[in-house]
Design a protein around this motif. Structure first.
Motif, mmCIF file in Angstrom:
data_model
loop_
_atom_site.group_PDB
_atom_site.id
_atom_site.type_symbol
_atom_site.label_atom_id
_atom_site.label_comp_id
_atom_site.label_asym_id
_atom_site.label_seq_id
_atom_site.Cartn_x
_atom_site.Cartn_y
_atom_site.Cartn_z
ATOM 1 N N LYS A 110 -35.334 21.219 -30.626
ATOM 2 C CA LYS A 110 -36.206 22.512 -30.716
ATOM 3 C C LYS A 110 -37.724 22.241 -31.132
ATOM 4 O O LYS A 110 -38.375 22.819 -30.371
ATOM 5 N N GLU A 111 -38.062 21.112 -31.505
ATOM 6 C CA GLU A 111 -39.443 20.841 -31.790
ATOM 7 C C GLU A 111 -40.055 20.724 -30.721
ATOM 8 O O GLU A 111 -41.342 21.132 -30.643
ATOM 9 N N ILE A 112 -39.581 19.960 -29.677
ATOM 10 C CA ILE A 112 -40.449 19.500 -28.573
ATOM 11 C C ILE A 112 -40.361 20.394 -27.343
ATOM 12 O O ILE A 112 -40.989 20.623 -26.444
ATOM 13 N N SER A 113 -39.128 20.983 -27.142
ATOM 14 C CA SER A 113 -38.790 21.770 -25.970
ATOM 15 C C SER A 113 -38.882 23.239 -26.123
ATOM 16 O O SER A 113 -38.723 23.803 -25.157
ATOM 17 N N TYR A 114 -38.612 23.574 -27.548
ATOM 18 C CA TYR A 114 -38.735 25.021 -27.812
ATOM 19 C C TYR A 114 -37.351 25.675 -27.357
ATOM 20 O O TYR A 114 -37.301 27.069 -27.272
ATOM 21 N N ILE A 115 -36.609 24.876 -27.091
ATOM 22 C CA ILE A 115 -34.892 25.507 -26.707
ATOM 23 C C ILE A 115 -34.480 25.554 -28.078
ATOM 24 O O ILE A 115 -34.353 24.756 -28.913
ATOM 25 N N HIS A 116 -33.753 26.760 -28.068
ATOM 26 C CA HIS A 116 -32.980 26.834 -29.395
ATOM 27 C C HIS A 116 -31.746 26.051 -29.446
ATOM 28 O O HIS A 116 -31.137 26.024 -28.289
ATOM 29 N N ALA A 148 -34.163 14.871 -25.570
ATOM 30 C CA ALA A 148 -35.275 16.092 -25.995
ATOM 31 C C ALA A 148 -36.436 15.825 -25.142
ATOM 32 O O ALA A 148 -37.034 16.585 -24.841
ATOM 33 N N TYR A 149 -36.799 14.465 -25.260
ATOM 34 C CA TYR A 149 -38.002 14.006 -24.602
ATOM 35 C C TYR A 149 -37.953 14.460 -23.199
ATOM 36 O O TYR A 149 -39.144 14.982 -22.692
ATOM 37 N N HIS A 150 -37.231 14.063 -22.073
ATOM 38 C CA HIS A 150 -37.159 14.513 -20.748
ATOM 39 C C HIS A 150 -37.139 15.879 -20.779
ATOM 40 O O HIS A 150 -37.398 16.636 -19.591
ATOM 41 N N GLY A 178 -42.721 21.076 -19.337
ATOM 42 C CA GLY A 178 -44.189 20.893 -19.136
ATOM 43 C C GLY A 178 -44.826 21.213 -20.857
ATOM 44 O O GLY A 178 -45.943 21.598 -21.095
ATOM 45 N N ARG A 179 -44.114 20.724 -21.807
ATOM 46 C CA ARG A 179 -44.566 21.027 -23.257
ATOM 47 C C ARG A 179 -45.412 19.872 -23.488
ATOM 48 O O ARG A 179 -45.699 18.845 -23.142
#
Ligand code: F6R
Length: 361
Positions: free
Chosen positions: A244-250, A337-339, A345-346
């Motif tokens: 959530k924090e880094i990709s903004y995917i719920h 999460a990172y990849h 492009g976050r």
């Protein structure tokens, strides 16, 4: 200095074997199959008098505290739980003299945690800190504690400090256990498991390219479900927070056992599931949960000790002792999460709306 990495997050994920080495260094006592924790300020008689452990933290530190509670309950057989410090301080909790309170914080400056510690101290409670930043406000306010020694963490989201905090809790649990009823043999078993961690972390990190491909496979998800049972549940919570924090995917995290009580209604191809599936006594139960998801045409990515037939993909993690498995199972999900965030492009080191330390209410 990012030391050749494109982001601090990637640097910090990559440093975890060394970081775990540091939190272990100089603390293991082979003779008595225990550990020495210099700053604890809790003698053996006091340790025997503890009737309950209450762990307080926020965000990732709260999740690390959940694993810490299960380590303390499992190894020291003291009832333990973790609660968000922010909730604790506003509900006028009963403060009990036989409870050991433990404040967890990377920065040592999170206001809700500090305020909880100050309120506890005012009421005469004993409070330990499990803190990364040496000399920080929470470290100074606590009666004693365990430094996490993760080294500086620059990325807003926590990775290596989470891992080291859980290892610090394993040390504390082993220490308390060996003062109470944990046998020499079990003490040895945990020490051997702890010693294996850095090498096993390197093995996980070496599979980064595979995890990157999987991230590309799932980056189209509108939402993701994370499930785990007992020890796997905090791993699911932490992995879902990171995504959530880094990709903004719920993302949602649930105990696998709760799926059929509601969240199963969400399962469809656009909502893939990440399942934490260790080879422990709950393996068959976890397989049954994956079967239910498959029956609703959900995609599944398993993090497991062996290939899972019910899953579409499996990320393999080396097996350690059951109690220590959660430490390793979170690491490939940091990379996932990172990849995922990178593919979208976050701004990974500085996610929108977040700050590294939350020093306001
Ligand atoms: C998660 C994250 C936050 C912090 C939380 C507590 O990646 O960075 O959830 O974990 O704000 O911060 P500390 O541990 O410094 O008290």
């Amino acid at each position: 200095d990012m030391g050749g990495h494109d982001t601090y997050m990637h640097k910090e994920i990559s440093e975890q074997a060394d970081a775990v080495d540091r939190v272990l260094r100089g603390r293991i006592d082979e003779k008595f199959s225990t550990v020495h924790l210099g700053g604890l300020n809790l003698d053996a008689r006091e340790a025997r008098g503890i009737r309950r452990v209450k762990i307080l933290g926020c965000g990732t530190s709260y999740h690390a505290g959940m694993i810490g509670a299960s380590l303390i309950e499992g190894l020291a057989r003291i009832p333990a739980d973790s609660e968000p410090a922010s909730e604790f301080r506003y509900r006028n909790p009963v403060v009990d003299p036989d409870t050991l309170y433990i404040a967890v914080s990377q920065s040592g400056e999170t206001y809700d945690v500090l305020a909880a510690v100050q309120e506890l101290k005012r009421k005469g409670a004993r409070v330990l800190g499990v803190v990364n930043v040496v000399g920080s406000a929470i470290a100074r306010e606590a009666d004693g504690g365990v430094y996490v020694h993760a080294g500086p963490e620059v990325c807003v989201v926590s990775t290596k400090c989470f891992t080291n905090t859980v290892v610090a809790f394993a040390l504390l649990a082993l220490h308390l256990g060996r003062i109470r009823d944990l046998s020499v043999a079990d003490g040895k078993r945990i020490i051997e498991g702890l010693r294996k961690l850095p090498g096993q972390i390197q093995e996980i990190l070496a599979a980064e390219e595979d995890i990157k491909k999987l991230a590309a496979e799932y980056a189209d998800a509108k939402s993701m479900m994370f499930i785990g049972r007992v020890r796997g549940y905090p791993v699911a919570l932490e992995a879902s927070l990171k995504l959530k924090e880094i990709s903004y995917i719920h993302a949602e995290a649930y105990p696998a056992s709760e799926l059929k009580h509601g969240p199963l209604a969400l399962i469809e191809p656009a909502m893939p599931t990440v399942a934490i599936v260790p080879n422990d006594s709950l393996l068959e139960k976890n397989r049954a949960a994956m079967e239910e998801i498959k029956a609703r045409s959900g995609r599944i990515l398993a993090v497991a000790h062996q290939e899972q037939e019910k899953a579409d993909h499996t990320i393999l993690v080396p097996k350690n002792e059951d109690e220590l498995d959660p430490i390793l199972m979170g690491i490939p999900l940091q990379l996932l999460a990172y990849h995922t965030a990178l593919a979208l492009g976050r701004d990974i080191d500085k996610p929108r709306n977040l700050a590294k330390s939350v020093t306001v209410e």
